[in-house]
Design a protein around this motif. Structure first.
Motif, short mmCIF file in Angstrom:
data_model
loop_
_atom_site.label_atom_id
_atom_site.label_comp_id
_atom_site.label_asym_id
_atom_site.label_seq_id
_atom_site.Cartn_x
_atom_site.Cartn_y
_atom_site.Cartn_z
N ARG A 18 -10.72 -14.71 8.21
CA ARG A 18 -9.50 -13.92 8.11
C ARG A 18 -9.20 -13.15 9.39
O ARG A 18 -8.05 -12.74 9.62
CB ARG A 18 -9.60 -12.95 6.92
CG ARG A 18 -9.80 -13.63 5.58
CD ARG A 18 -10.21 -12.63 4.51
NE ARG A 18 -11.45 -11.94 4.88
CZ ARG A 18 -12.01 -10.96 4.17
NH1 ARG A 18 -11.43 -10.55 3.06
NH2 ARG A 18 -13.13 -10.39 4.58
N THR A 55 -11.78 -18.95 2.78
CA THR A 55 -11.44 -18.16 1.61
C THR A 55 -9.93 -18.19 1.32
O THR A 55 -9.12 -18.31 2.24
CB THR A 55 -11.89 -16.70 1.80
OG1 THR A 55 -11.45 -15.92 0.68
CG2 THR A 55 -11.29 -16.10 3.05
N LYS A 56 -9.56 -18.07 0.06
CA LYS A 56 -8.14 -18.08 -0.32
C LYS A 56 -7.46 -16.74 -0.05
O LYS A 56 -6.23 -16.69 0.03
CB LYS A 56 -8.01 -18.44 -1.80
CG LYS A 56 -8.37 -19.89 -2.12
CD LYS A 56 -8.12 -20.20 -3.60
CE LYS A 56 -8.44 -21.67 -3.90
NZ LYS A 56 -8.19 -22.00 -5.32
N GLU A 57 -8.23 -15.66 0.07
CA GLU A 57 -7.63 -14.36 0.34
C GLU A 57 -7.01 -14.39 1.73
O GLU A 57 -7.69 -14.63 2.73
CB GLU A 57 -8.68 -13.26 0.27
CG GLU A 57 -8.10 -11.87 0.44
CD GLU A 57 -9.16 -10.79 0.28
OE1 GLU A 57 -8.92 -9.83 -0.48
OE2 GLU A 57 -10.23 -10.92 0.91
N SER A 87 -5.50 -4.84 -0.93
CA SER A 87 -5.58 -5.78 -2.05
C SER A 87 -5.57 -5.03 -3.36
O SER A 87 -6.12 -3.94 -3.49
CB SER A 87 -6.86 -6.62 -1.96
OG SER A 87 -6.82 -7.49 -0.86
N SER A 88 -4.91 -5.63 -4.36
CA SER A 88 -4.92 -5.09 -5.71
C SER A 88 -5.86 -5.94 -6.57
O SER A 88 -6.38 -6.96 -6.12
CB SER A 88 -3.51 -5.10 -6.29
OG SER A 88 -2.99 -6.41 -6.32
N GLY A 89 -6.08 -5.52 -7.80
CA GLY A 89 -7.04 -6.22 -8.65
C GLY A 89 -6.57 -7.55 -9.17
O GLY A 89 -7.34 -8.28 -9.77
N ASP A 90 -5.30 -7.90 -8.97
CA ASP A 90 -4.77 -9.14 -9.51
C ASP A 90 -4.64 -10.22 -8.45
O ASP A 90 -3.78 -11.09 -8.52
CB ASP A 90 -3.41 -8.90 -10.17
CG ASP A 90 -2.43 -8.21 -9.22
OD1 ASP A 90 -2.81 -7.98 -8.05
OD2 ASP A 90 -1.30 -7.93 -9.65
N GLU A 91 -5.49 -10.15 -7.40
CA GLU A 91 -5.55 -11.12 -6.31
C GLU A 91 -4.29 -11.12 -5.45
O GLU A 91 -4.01 -12.07 -4.74
CB GLU A 91 -5.80 -12.55 -6.86
CG GLU A 91 -7.12 -12.69 -7.59
CD GLU A 91 -7.40 -14.12 -8.01
OE1 GLU A 91 -6.52 -14.98 -7.82
OE2 GLU A 91 -8.50 -14.38 -8.52
N LYS A 92 -3.52 -10.04 -5.49
CA LYS A 92 -2.35 -9.91 -4.64
C LYS A 92 -2.66 -8.94 -3.51
O LYS A 92 -3.54 -8.10 -3.61
CB LYS A 92 -1.15 -9.41 -5.44
CG LYS A 92 -0.65 -10.41 -6.48
CD LYS A 92 0.59 -9.88 -7.18
CE LYS A 92 1.11 -10.90 -8.20
NZ LYS A 92 2.32 -10.40 -8.90
N GLN A 93 -1.91 -9.09 -2.41
CA GLN A 93 -2.06 -8.20 -1.27
C GLN A 93 -0.70 -7.66 -0.87
O GLN A 93 0.35 -8.26 -1.15
CB GLN A 93 -2.67 -8.94 -0.07
CG GLN A 93 -4.13 -9.32 -0.27
CD GLN A 93 -4.74 -9.88 1.01
OE1 GLN A 93 -4.15 -10.69 1.70
NE2 GLN A 93 -5.95 -9.43 1.33
N VAL A 123 1.48 -15.99 -1.33
CA VAL A 123 0.31 -16.84 -1.52
C VAL A 123 0.71 -18.24 -1.98
O VAL A 123 -0.13 -19.14 -2.02
CB VAL A 123 -0.68 -16.22 -2.54
CG1 VAL A 123 -1.26 -14.94 -1.98
CG2 VAL A 123 0.00 -15.96 -3.87
#
Length: 323
Positions: A18, A55-57, A87-93, A123
């Motif tokens: 990243r 990584t997908k993030e 980042s939030s807990g739902d895999e969003k940034q 994403v």
């Protein structure tokens, strides 16, 4: 830059994909010469030394992704756009962008005028665009616009026109801004990634012109990636040695060419036609052909690969991701 693996042994800087920079672009907005587009691509979706995807993030939370802009020709930033992700807990940034001017622009950009906050990161294939005043922003996965016959390069520069990057993705930061925000003179632009560690902020990668890290190995590469453009004269000898070895330059000619490649900043004048290596860099400029011709002293002039066909005619200009 444009090496997609700037760390040791074709890995990533500090072991984090990243934080790996791939390309920097600067060009006049199509259809509106009063505005410019600057693009920083990071986080390649693949490893050159492994079949495993990265990584997908999209971006490293807390890290800084910075455009450093020199407005007076001394290779020190007078203006900076610094992007930080959460980042939030739902895999969003989401992204926050700060604009820093003056002497502070050369430092770590965790303070400054906030231009936009909590802008969404894309994403999927849809490009989520955020507008703030005269600015527009995009952050997220995109089709990698870089084109190069990588396998031909590893095969002693026996190129067949096989574009390794046809199905590859990167994470892009795209900013549309008024030319007035850059000042009245031509500028030099570089970019960097800054990771957060227990010891504090540490520069992981940096660059302005494409392909530069090819000249560097071992400790020299680490010193280069952690350095500043204003100190790039110390690498002229390293660059010149590689030019002598690969291109057969005389020592004098090699040193002269090396000086044209350093400091590692992308020159950009928004009032003039854009074409690398003379002014800025568009998404279709064949930087590999320019680099190969320079490296080999004209013995190899291209890799038979051309620009991608999935580029967009509108912001953010990079095509949708493949995955």
């Amino acid at each position: 830059m444009s090496h997609h693996a700037s760390g040791p042994n074709f890995g990533f800087p500090r072991g984090d994909a990243r934080l790996d920079m791939t390309d920097l672009y600067a060009f006049t907005k199509p259809g509106d010469t009063a505005k410019s587009i600057i693009v920083l691509d990071v986080h390649p979706s693949f490893r050159l030394d492994s079949p495993e995807p990265t990584t997908k993030e999209p971006f490293a939370p807390g890290a800084l992704y910075e455009f450093k802009i020199d407005t007076d020709g001394n290779a020190v930033a007078d203006l900076s756009y610094s992007v930080q992700f959460a980042s939030s807990g739902d895999e969003k940034q989401s992204a926050t962008v700060r604009r820093i001017q003056g002497k502070r622009a050369a430092g770590v950009g965790d303070e400054g005028e906030v231009i936009v906050q909590q802008a969404p990161v894309s994403v999927g294939r849809e490009a989520l665009v955020t507008k703030a005043g005269d600015y527009r922003f995009f952050f997220g996965w995109r089709s990698d616009p870089f084109f190069f016959d990588v396998n031909g390069n590893f095969n002693h520069m026996q190129f067949t026109g096989d574009n390794f990057f046809t199905d590859k993705d990167v994470c892009s930061i795209v900013i549309e801004l008024p030319n007035s925000a850059l000042g009245a003179n031509p500028v030099g632009i570089c970019a960097r990634t800054v990771g957060q560690t227990r010891e504090g902020s540490i520069q992981a990668d940096r660059g302005g012109r494409p392909m530069q890290a090819v000249f560097l190995v071992g400790e020299q590469r680490e010193a280069y990636l952690s350095g500043e453009p204003a100190n790039d004269d110390r690498f002229i000898g390293v660059f010149a040695h590689e030019l002598e070895h690969t291109g057969g330059y005389t020592p004098e000619d090699a040193a002269e060419v090396a000086r044209t490649l350093l400091p590692d900043m992308l020159s950009y004048d928004p009032t003039a036609p854009v074409r690398f290596p003379h002014n800025g860099r568009t998404l279709t400029d064949d930087v590999v052909d320019v680099f190969l011709s320079t490296l080999t002293n004209g013995k190899v002039t291209g890799d038979k690969v051309g620009p991608h066909g999935d580029l967009l005619d509108e912001f953010p200009y990079l095509g949708p991701p493949h995955e």
